[in-house]
Design an enzyme around this catalytic site. Structure first.
Site, PDB file in Angstrom:
ATOM      1  N   ASP A   1       0.872  -1.170   0.000  1.00 28.14           N
ATOM      2  CA  ASP A   1       0.000   0.000   0.000  1.00 28.14           C
ATOM      3  C   ASP A   1       0.910   1.220   0.000  1.00 28.14           C
ATOM      4  O   ASP A   1       1.640   1.447   0.967  1.00 28.14           O
ATOM      5  CB  ASP A   1      -0.862  -0.048   1.265  1.00 28.14           C
ATOM      6  CG  ASP A   1      -1.718   1.191   1.456  1.00 28.14           C
ATOM      7  OD1 ASP A   1      -1.586   2.150   0.667  1.00 28.14           O
ATOM      8  OD2 ASP A   1      -2.520   1.192   2.412  1.00 28.14           O
TER       9      ASP A   1
ATOM     10  N   HIS B   1      -8.451   4.876   2.871  1.00 24.89           N
ATOM     11  CA  HIS B   1      -7.749   3.616   2.542  1.00 24.89           C
ATOM     12  C   HIS B   1      -8.508   2.822   1.481  1.00 24.89           C
ATOM     13  O   HIS B   1      -8.789   1.643   1.659  1.00 24.89           O
ATOM     14  CB  HIS B   1      -7.597   2.766   3.795  1.00 24.89           C
ATOM     15  CG  HIS B   1      -6.654   3.329   4.806  1.00 24.89           C
ATOM     16  ND1 HIS B   1      -5.287   3.196   4.704  1.00 24.89           N
ATOM     17  CD2 HIS B   1      -6.874   4.027   5.939  1.00 24.89           C
ATOM     18  CE1 HIS B   1      -4.703   3.770   5.731  1.00 24.89           C
ATOM     19  NE2 HIS B   1      -5.641   4.291   6.501  1.00 24.89           N
TER      20      HIS B   1
ATOM     21  N   ASP C   1      -6.580  -0.898  -1.199  1.00 22.59           N
ATOM     22  CA  ASP C   1      -5.523   0.108  -1.400  1.00 22.59           C
ATOM     23  C   ASP C   1      -4.153  -0.509  -1.686  1.00 22.59           C
ATOM     24  O   ASP C   1      -3.152   0.207  -1.727  1.00 22.59           O
ATOM     25  CB  ASP C   1      -5.450   1.069  -0.204  1.00 22.59           C
ATOM     26  CG  ASP C   1      -5.256   0.353   1.122  1.00 22.59           C
ATOM     27  OD1 ASP C   1      -5.002  -0.870   1.111  1.00 22.59           O
ATOM     28  OD2 ASP C   1      -5.369   1.019   2.169  1.00 22.59           O
ATOM     29  N   ASP C   2      -4.098  -1.834  -1.862  1.00 27.77           N
ATOM     30  CA  ASP C   2      -2.800  -2.495  -2.076  1.00 27.77           C
ATOM     31  C   ASP C   2      -2.564  -2.813  -3.552  1.00 27.77           C
ATOM     32  O   ASP C   2      -3.428  -3.394  -4.208  1.00 27.77           O
ATOM     33  CB  ASP C   2      -2.745  -3.827  -1.308  1.00 27.77           C
ATOM     34  CG  ASP C   2      -3.072  -3.650   0.161  1.00 27.77           C
ATOM     35  OD1 ASP C   2      -2.720  -2.586   0.708  1.00 27.77           O
ATOM     36  OD2 ASP C   2      -3.679  -4.558   0.740  1.00 27.77           O
TER      37      ASP C   2
ATOM     38  N   ASP D   1      -6.978  -7.565   1.665  1.00 24.58           N
ATOM     39  CA  ASP D   1      -6.804  -6.212   2.199  1.00 24.58           C
ATOM     40  C   ASP D   1      -7.584  -6.101   3.496  1.00 24.58           C
ATOM     41  O   ASP D   1      -8.592  -6.786   3.695  1.00 24.58           O
ATOM     42  CB  ASP D   1      -7.304  -5.173   1.179  1.00 24.58           C
ATOM     43  CG  ASP D   1      -6.994  -3.746   1.625  1.00 24.58           C
ATOM     44  OD1 ASP D   1      -5.933  -3.541   2.266  1.00 24.58           O
ATOM     45  OD2 ASP D   1      -7.796  -2.843   1.337  1.00 24.58           O
TER      46      ASP D   1
ATOM     47  N   TYR E   1       1.337   1.151  15.083  1.00 26.94           N
ATOM     48  CA  TYR E   1       0.356   0.736  14.077  1.00 26.94           C
ATOM     49  C   TYR E   1       0.526   1.568  12.814  1.00 26.94           C
ATOM     50  O   TYR E   1       0.484   2.786  12.861  1.00 26.94           O
ATOM     51  CB  TYR E   1      -1.079   0.893  14.620  1.00 26.94           C
ATOM     52  CG  TYR E   1      -2.081   0.530  13.558  1.00 26.94           C
ATOM     53  CD1 TYR E   1      -2.235  -0.795  13.158  1.00 26.94           C
ATOM     54  CD2 TYR E   1      -2.827   1.499  12.908  1.00 26.94           C
ATOM     55  CE1 TYR E   1      -3.113  -1.147  12.153  1.00 26.94           C
ATOM     56  CE2 TYR E   1      -3.717   1.161  11.897  1.00 26.94           C
ATOM     57  CZ  TYR E   1      -3.854  -0.166  11.529  1.00 26.94           C
ATOM     58  OH  TYR E   1      -4.716  -0.497  10.522  1.00 26.94           O
TER      59      TYR E   1
ATOM     60  N   LYS F   1      -2.737  -2.563   8.434  1.00 28.28           N
ATOM     61  CA  LYS F   1      -2.710  -4.020   8.613  1.00 28.28           C
ATOM     62  C   LYS F   1      -1.718  -4.659   7.648  1.00 28.28           C
ATOM     63  O   LYS F   1      -1.156  -3.983   6.796  1.00 28.28           O
ATOM     64  CB  LYS F   1      -4.120  -4.584   8.407  1.00 28.28           C
ATOM     65  CG  LYS F   1      -4.845  -4.810   9.721  1.00 28.28           C
ATOM     66  CD  LYS F   1      -4.212  -5.930  10.552  1.00 28.28           C
ATOM     67  CE  LYS F   1      -4.847  -5.977  11.941  1.00 28.28           C
ATOM     68  NZ  LYS F   1      -4.026  -6.715  12.914  1.00 28.28           N
TER      69      LYS F   1
ATOM     70  N   ASP G   1      -2.118  -7.110   5.440  1.00 31.31           N
ATOM     71  CA  ASP G   1      -2.671  -7.326   4.109  1.00 31.31           C
ATOM     72  C   ASP G   1      -1.904  -8.349   3.267  1.00 31.31           C
ATOM     73  O   ASP G   1      -1.126  -7.987   2.371  1.00 31.31           O
ATOM     74  CB  ASP G   1      -2.728  -5.973   3.376  1.00 31.31           C
ATOM     75  CG  ASP G   1      -3.689  -5.004   4.073  1.00 31.31           C
ATOM     76  OD1 ASP G   1      -4.489  -5.450   4.918  1.00 31.31           O
ATOM     77  OD2 ASP G   1      -3.625  -3.811   3.760  1.00 31.31           O
TER      78      ASP G   1
ATOM     79  N   LYS H   1      -4.107 -31.576 -10.029  1.00 34.30           N
ATOM     80  CA  LYS H   1      -3.258 -32.785 -10.063  1.00 34.30           C
ATOM     81  C   LYS H   1      -2.777 -33.176  -8.662  1.00 34.30           C
ATOM     82  O   LYS H   1      -3.530 -33.749  -7.917  1.00 34.30           O
ATOM     83  CB  LYS H   1      -2.082 -32.590 -11.020  1.00 34.30           C
ATOM     84  CG  LYS H   1      -2.497 -32.491 -12.472  1.00 34.30           C
ATOM     85  CD  LYS H   1      -2.729 -33.863 -13.076  1.00 34.30           C
ATOM     86  CE  LYS H   1      -2.983 -33.764 -14.557  1.00 34.30           C
ATOM     87  NZ  LYS H   1      -3.539 -34.994 -15.114  1.00 34.30           N
TER      88      LYS H   1
HETATM   89  P1  13P Z   1      -4.656  -0.564   5.246  1.00 34.30           P
HETATM   90  O1  13P Z   1      -3.763  -1.457   6.070  1.00 34.30           O
HETATM   91  O2  13P Z   1      -5.311  -1.279   4.138  1.00 34.30           O
HETATM   92  O3  13P Z   1      -3.912   0.656   4.809  1.00 34.30           O
HETATM   93  O4  13P Z   1      -5.840  -0.078   6.196  1.00 34.30           O
HETATM   94  C1  13P Z   1      -5.500   0.638   7.326  1.00 34.30           C
HETATM   95  C2  13P Z   1      -6.653   1.076   8.143  1.00 34.30           C
HETATM   96  O5  13P Z   1      -6.430   1.422   9.294  1.00 34.30           O
HETATM   97  C3  13P Z   1      -8.022   1.094   7.592  1.00 34.30           C
HETATM   98  O6  13P Z   1      -8.968   1.589   8.535  1.00 34.30           O
HETATM   99 MG    MG Z   2      -3.951   2.084   3.423  1.00 33.41          MG
HETATM  100 MG    MG Z   3      -4.335  -2.244   2.537  1.00 31.04          MG
END
Ligand code: 13P
Ligand code: MG
Ligand code: MG
Length: 398
Positions: free
Chosen positions: A18, A25, A58-59, A137, A238, A241, A243, A252
């Protein structure tokens, strides 16, 4: 590693980050995606054989095929340069969270540990080589634990475990303890005989994360490779996340593509969502879906590919089929039920997962105001934390 015909192995690299998004986001801008697509395309026939650029929320995910091997500096540098360039576009456009996942300013040979999620696999192509790239995400790498456990271990979900002798020999899981930051702490377990040990670890999705899965019938054949990055462990705070991204070979000797469907249709609750601080269901969504204003439901997209001599066919957008609308709706309903209780557990994550979040400031301030009642004779009531008793936020919230 070389094929029986002596051909050099192929590396599939899926690297996701991201580096900025429009209006919160939600999703990267068209300009960012164009920069990324142009930069990978410029390397086709040089460093890369083939490539695709997609986004999930957003990634941005860069899928690259090449012959440089896993953790190749040139490939990781290319990915870093692309994310840097797309992040600079985001900065110019005033987008939110520009360069969010580029947690280190200097590239030092390997993009792993710098913020982006990395899943890579070196394979000798089978005559037909189908695989999936899973991009999630608003959630964490452990979000894939249940899906992989059900598909690779449970015949109720994957009939192939009974129907195919090769699949039925089981799988070897490498699992990482993501809380251990000094070195990669890893355990190897075998399905089916270690099933309960696997279950005991994988249920703890915030701590134990599947890193790879191999066939037991053909131990050199890798079924899955997953990113295991914990951003808060890199940044110490923080920053969004984790993601995750995963590459999963199918058919197979591996579960069939469609045998993963039942596990995804469970839309399991996972950690993530708004501020990475809630438990919400993992919604199956088409590729290039923006993250929704509905408390940014955790989501996963699945891209199906085939590859021949490194040239990709696809993607097939595996959750775009109308069948998945039913399960998307289930995820939305489950999410709405959970959101109805706001911040009360288990809607908001337990304290051990919020330890890098702003709520800790509040709890620290409150800690000083706790008193001990029922003090022994001659002892005055005093702050509880001074007694050594655990204050709120210091232990596991139950
Ligand atoms: P991302 O990790 O996708 O940037 O989202 C962060 C977030 O706090 C969304 O509320
Ligand atoms: Mg983000
Ligand atoms: Mg993200």
């Amino acid at each position: 590693m070389a094929g029986s015909d002596g051909r050099s192995p192929l590396t599939i690299s899926a690297i996701k980050a991201d580096v900025g998004s429009i209006g919160g986001h939600t999703q990267p801008s068209a300009e960012m995606l164009k920069v990324a697509s142009d930069m990978v395309a410029a390397q086709r026939g040089k460093l890369l054989i083939d490539s695709r650029v997609t986004h999930t929320g957003d990634d941005i995910c860069l899928l690259m095929t090449h012959r440089q091997g896993i953790e190749a500096e040139a490939i990781h540098r290319l990915a870093y340069d692309i994310f840097l360039a797309a992040g600079s576009v985001a900065e110019r456009q005033g987008l939110y969270g520009a360069k969010q996942d580029l947690l280190k300013s200097e590239f030092s040979g390997n993009i792993q540990g710098m913020g982006p999620g990395v899943a890579e696999m070196e394979i000798v192509e089978r005559p037909a080589e189908p695989f999936m790239v899973l991009t999630a995400d608003k959630t964490e790498p452990g979000a894939f634990n249940l899906l992989l456990y059900l598909t690779f271990c449970d015949p109720m979900y994957c009939g192939g475990l009974l129907l195919s002798p090769d699949v039925g020999k089981g799988f070897t899981f490498k699992i990482v303890d993501v809380n251990h930051t000094e070195a990669e702490r890893e355990i190897t377990l075998h399905a089916p005989e270690d099933l309960y040990d696997l279950a005991a670890l994988l249920r703890d999705t915030g701590r134990f994360v599947v890193k790879s899965i191999h066939s037991r019938a053909h131990p050199d054949e890798q079924a899955a490779s997953l990113s295991t990055t914990r951003l808060k462990n890199i940044a110490g705070r923080y920053v969004g996340k984790d993601d995750p991204v995963a590459i999963v070979r199918t058919q197979k000797i591996f579960p069939a593509t469609e045998e993963f469907g039942l596990a995804f249709s469970k839309v399991p609750y996972v950690a993530g969502d708004c501020r990475g601080s809630h438990n919400m269901p993992l919604a199956p969504v088409p590729l290039n879906t923006d993250s929704s204003i509905f408390y940014c439901l955790p989501m996963v997209a699945a891209a199906g590919y085939s590859v021949k001599d490194g040239i990709l066919a696809g993607p097939v957008d595996l959750f775009k089929n109308p069948v998945w609308e039913v399960f998307l709706e289930q995820a939305v309903r489950k999410g709405a039920e959970m959101r109805a209780q706001g911040f009360f557990n288990p809607a908001m994550l337990g304290m051990e997962e919020l330890e890098y979040g702003g709520i800790m400031e509040r709890l620290k301030a409150l800690d000083r105001r706790f008193v001990l009642n029922g003090a022994r004779d001659g002892e005055r009531a005093r702050p509880a934390s001074a007694s050594g008793r655990k204050a709120p936020g210091q232990g596991r919230a139950r």
